[in-house]
Design a protein around this motif. Structure first.
Motif, PDB file in Angstrom:
ATOM      1  N   ALA A 153       0.818  -1.221   0.000  1.00  0.00           N
ATOM      2  CA  ALA A 153       0.000   0.000   0.000  1.00  0.00           C
ATOM      3  C   ALA A 153       0.850   1.269   0.000  1.00  0.00           C
ATOM      4  CB  ALA A 153      -0.940  -0.003   1.208  1.00  0.00           C
ATOM      5  N   LEU A 154       2.118   1.137  -0.339  1.00  0.00           N
ATOM      6  CA  LEU A 154       3.016   2.291  -0.218  1.00  0.00           C
ATOM      7  C   LEU A 154       3.412   2.866  -1.574  1.00  0.00           C
ATOM      8  CD1 LEU A 154       5.457   0.883   2.497  1.00  0.00           C
ATOM      9  CD2 LEU A 154       3.372   2.216   2.831  1.00  0.00           C
ATOM     10  N   ASP A 155       3.650   4.183  -1.613  1.00  0.00           N
ATOM     11  CA  ASP A 155       4.223   4.757  -2.831  1.00  0.00           C
ATOM     12  C   ASP A 155       5.709   4.385  -2.870  1.00  0.00           C
ATOM     13  OD1 ASP A 155       5.807   6.650  -1.377  1.00  0.00           O
ATOM     14  OD2 ASP A 155       4.083   7.979  -1.249  1.00  0.00           O
ATOM     15  N   SER A 156       6.385   4.692  -3.961  1.00  0.00           N
ATOM     16  CA  SER A 156       7.720   4.130  -4.145  1.00  0.00           C
ATOM     17  C   SER A 156       8.712   4.658  -3.099  1.00  0.00           C
ATOM     18  CB  SER A 156       8.228   4.394  -5.557  1.00  0.00           C
ATOM     19  OG  SER A 156       8.284   5.766  -5.800  1.00  0.00           O
ATOM     20  N   PHE A 170      11.448  -5.336  -7.322  1.00  0.00           N
ATOM     21  CA  PHE A 170      12.290  -4.334  -6.667  1.00  0.00           C
ATOM     22  C   PHE A 170      12.412  -4.641  -5.180  1.00  0.00           C
ATOM     23  CE2 PHE A 170      12.644  -0.278  -4.362  1.00  0.00           C
ATOM     24  CZ  PHE A 170      13.862   0.151  -4.851  1.00  0.00           C
ATOM     25  N   ALA A 171      11.283  -4.934  -4.538  1.00  0.00           N
ATOM     26  CA  ALA A 171      11.301  -5.288  -3.109  1.00  0.00           C
ATOM     27  C   ALA A 171      12.139  -6.547  -2.898  1.00  0.00           C
ATOM     28  CB  ALA A 171       9.881  -5.487  -2.591  1.00  0.00           C
ATOM     29  N   ALA A 172      11.946  -7.542  -3.762  1.00  0.00           N
ATOM     30  CA  ALA A 172      12.670  -8.813  -3.617  1.00  0.00           C
ATOM     31  C   ALA A 172      14.172  -8.622  -3.754  1.00  0.00           C
ATOM     32  CB  ALA A 172      12.165  -9.822  -4.642  1.00  0.00           C
ATOM     33  N   SER A 173      14.578  -7.583  -4.493  1.00  0.00           N
ATOM     34  CA  SER A 173      16.008  -7.379  -4.726  1.00  0.00           C
ATOM     35  C   SER A 173      16.753  -6.952  -3.461  1.00  0.00           C
ATOM     36  CB  SER A 173      16.232  -6.355  -5.841  1.00  0.00           C
ATOM     37  OG  SER A 173      15.878  -5.053  -5.422  1.00  0.00           O
ATOM     38  N   TYR A 174      16.029  -6.595  -2.392  1.00  0.00           N
ATOM     39  CA  TYR A 174      16.647  -6.278  -1.097  1.00  0.00           C
ATOM     40  C   TYR A 174      17.007  -7.541  -0.306  1.00  0.00           C
ATOM     41  CZ  TYR A 174      15.864  -1.238  -1.302  1.00  0.00           C
ATOM     42  OH  TYR A 174      15.913   0.081  -1.643  1.00  0.00           O
ATOM     43  N   CYS A 175      16.479  -8.678  -0.735  1.00  0.00           N
ATOM     44  CA  CYS A 175      16.671  -9.932   0.013  1.00  0.00           C
ATOM     45  C   CYS A 175      18.014 -10.570  -0.306  1.00  0.00           C
ATOM     46  CB  CYS A 175      15.550 -10.918  -0.336  1.00  0.00           C
ATOM     47  SG  CYS A 175      13.918 -10.291   0.095  1.00  0.00           S
ATOM     48  N   SER A 176      18.434 -11.498   0.566  1.00  0.00           N
ATOM     49  CA  SER A 176      19.674 -12.217   0.289  1.00  0.00           C
ATOM     50  C   SER A 176      19.384 -13.500  -0.504  1.00  0.00           C
ATOM     51  CB  SER A 176      20.399 -12.554   1.589  1.00  0.00           C
ATOM     52  OG  SER A 176      19.511 -13.088   2.540  1.00  0.00           O
ATOM     53  N   ARG A 177      18.096 -13.895  -0.518  1.00  0.00           N
ATOM     54  CA  ARG A 177      17.710 -15.119  -1.230  1.00  0.00           C
ATOM     55  C   ARG A 177      16.224 -14.985  -1.548  1.00  0.00           C
ATOM     56  NH1 ARG A 177      16.831 -20.825   1.129  1.00  0.00           N
ATOM     57  NH2 ARG A 177      17.054 -19.859   3.154  1.00  0.00           N
ATOM     58  N   VAL A 178      15.824 -15.479  -2.698  1.00  0.00           N
ATOM     59  CA  VAL A 178      14.403 -15.403  -3.068  1.00  0.00           C
ATOM     60  C   VAL A 178      13.915 -16.782  -3.501  1.00  0.00           C
ATOM     61  CG1 VAL A 178      12.662 -14.296  -4.533  1.00  0.00           C
ATOM     62  CG2 VAL A 178      14.698 -13.008  -3.867  1.00  0.00           C
ATOM     63  N   LEU A 179      12.825 -17.227  -2.879  1.00  0.00           N
ATOM     64  CA  LEU A 179      12.185 -18.488  -3.251  1.00  0.00           C
ATOM     65  C   LEU A 179      11.005 -18.173  -4.154  1.00  0.00           C
ATOM     66  CD1 LEU A 179      11.821 -20.089   0.316  1.00  0.00           C
ATOM     67  CD2 LEU A 179      13.681 -20.435  -1.299  1.00  0.00           C
ATOM     68  N   PHE A 180      10.825 -18.957  -5.195  1.00  0.00           N
ATOM     69  CA  PHE A 180       9.705 -18.750  -6.110  1.00  0.00           C
ATOM     70  C   PHE A 180       8.723 -19.903  -5.983  1.00  0.00           C
ATOM     71  CE2 PHE A 180      11.143 -15.123  -8.579  1.00  0.00           C
ATOM     72  CZ  PHE A 180      12.484 -15.075  -8.252  1.00  0.00           C
ATOM     73  N   LEU A 181       7.490 -19.560  -5.660  1.00  0.00           N
ATOM     74  CA  LEU A 181       6.442 -20.586  -5.553  1.00  0.00           C
ATOM     75  C   LEU A 181       5.638 -20.620  -6.843  1.00  0.00           C
ATOM     76  CD1 LEU A 181       4.641 -20.248  -2.080  1.00  0.00           C
ATOM     77  CD2 LEU A 181       6.260 -21.991  -2.794  1.00  0.00           C
ATOM     78  N   ARG A 220      10.550   2.251  -0.424  1.00  0.00           N
ATOM     79  CA  ARG A 220      12.002   2.202  -0.298  1.00  0.00           C
ATOM     80  C   ARG A 220      12.443   2.348   1.167  1.00  0.00           C
ATOM     81  NH1 ARG A 220      16.243   3.537  -4.443  1.00  0.00           N
ATOM     82  NH2 ARG A 220      14.554   3.601  -5.946  1.00  0.00           N
ATOM     83  N   ARG A 221      11.788   3.282   1.898  1.00  0.00           N
ATOM     84  CA  ARG A 221      12.106   3.460   3.317  1.00  0.00           C
ATOM     85  C   ARG A 221      11.844   2.187   4.107  1.00  0.00           C
ATOM     86  NH1 ARG A 221      14.746   8.064   5.224  1.00  0.00           N
ATOM     87  NH2 ARG A 221      14.108   7.211   7.212  1.00  0.00           N
TER      88      ARG A 221
END
Ligand code: ATP
Ligand code: MG
Length: 255
Positions: free
Chosen positions: A174-177, A206-217, A181-182
């Protein structure tokens, strides 16, 4: 080392004889202390179901979820609230703020229940409020806040206790960009500085790119997983996008 979170071959089946829906079809993975893990996947792939099973909001049909070695299905109902309050920080879509309490009181509530002293409590609330840019709305009631402000108050409430495991379902939805980012930066900081372990569901590469690992379901199963390794965030963002397009494209936002 034992995983902080260990999801052991869980299956979740909804419905009765006629309309069976297999929301999770055998999912296994571990998350170590200090990891920041993203979960992506198309709508209906089982992401929320997975978080609900991990937090024992929902029960698994088969398999087990262990948090700090405890099988969450074995926790007695009367101990569940305490377990969640002490071990988990939940940032879920429906916020769950208490309407009769101000933003400040909502954020401070768990600290009060956990009997943190007043001085320390004020410092902790001020720190998260500053990080999430909500310092100026702390005296307002949820009914007076926008969706994005409520989302940030809910996030502040979840992380202020410095829980062992933060579970977030679309925390930037629900957030603007700028606000997104904050929020992501404060998650990343919490992860880096406090070694908070975070599991975050998102549609957003973009949000996922902050993670150290991403799982895809996909269809209730883990389709693949990618690790950031030494990549800078922008390079990892491209890698995430590649997998998303392989999966059939489901991002809302190209940051
Ligand atoms: N309470 C329920 N009763 C029956 N079926 C359900 C229930 N909750 C979820 N499902 C089904 O389980 C599947 C997974 O749902 P889930 O909410 O986990 O998806 P999701 O990946 O979180 O999707 P979204 O990105 O849209 O939030 C869907 O097919 C959904 O229809
Ligand atoms: Mg969902």
């Amino acid at each position: 080392m034992e995983h902080l979170l260990w999801v052991d071959d869980i299956e979740k089946i909804y419905g009765g004889r006629r309309n069976v829906s297999r929301a999770l079809a055998g999912v296994s993975f571990g998350v170590d202390k200090g990891e920041f893990v993203g979960i992506m996947g198309p709508s209906g792939s089982g992401k929320t179901t997975l978080l609900n099973c991990i937090s024992a909001i929902d029960t698994v049909t088969t398999g087990h979820v262990y948090i700090n070695g405890t099988d969450v299905a074995q926790i007695k109902p009367e101990h569940l609230a305490r377990f969640r309050r002490e071990q988990l920080g939940l940032v879920f879509q429906e916020f769950g703020l208490i309407d009769s309490l101000t933003a400040y009181e909502n954020i401070a509530l768990t600290l009060t229940i956990n009997q943190i002293n007043y001085k320390e409590l004020r410092v902790l609330v001020a720190q998260v409020a500053d990080a999430l840019e909500i310092s100026d709305i702390l005296d307002k009631y949820p009914g007076e806040l926008s969706g994005g402000q409520k989302q940030r108050v809910a996030a502040a409430r979840a992380i202020v206790t410095q829980p062992a495991l933060v579970l977030a379902d679309e925390p930037t939805g629900a957030l603007d960009s700028r606000a997104a980012r904050r929020m992501l930066e404060s998650f990343a900081n919490m992860n880096k500085r406090l070694h908070a372990t975070i599991l975050m569901v998102t549609h957003d590469a973009f949000a996922a790119s902050y993670c150290s690992r991403v799982l895809f379901l996909r269809d209730g199963e883990i389709f693949t997983e990618i690790r950031r390794g030494n990549l800078v965030r922008s390079a990892f963002f491209k890698k995430v996008l590649d997998v998303v397009s392989l999966l059939g494209g489901d991002t809302e936002n190209a940051g």
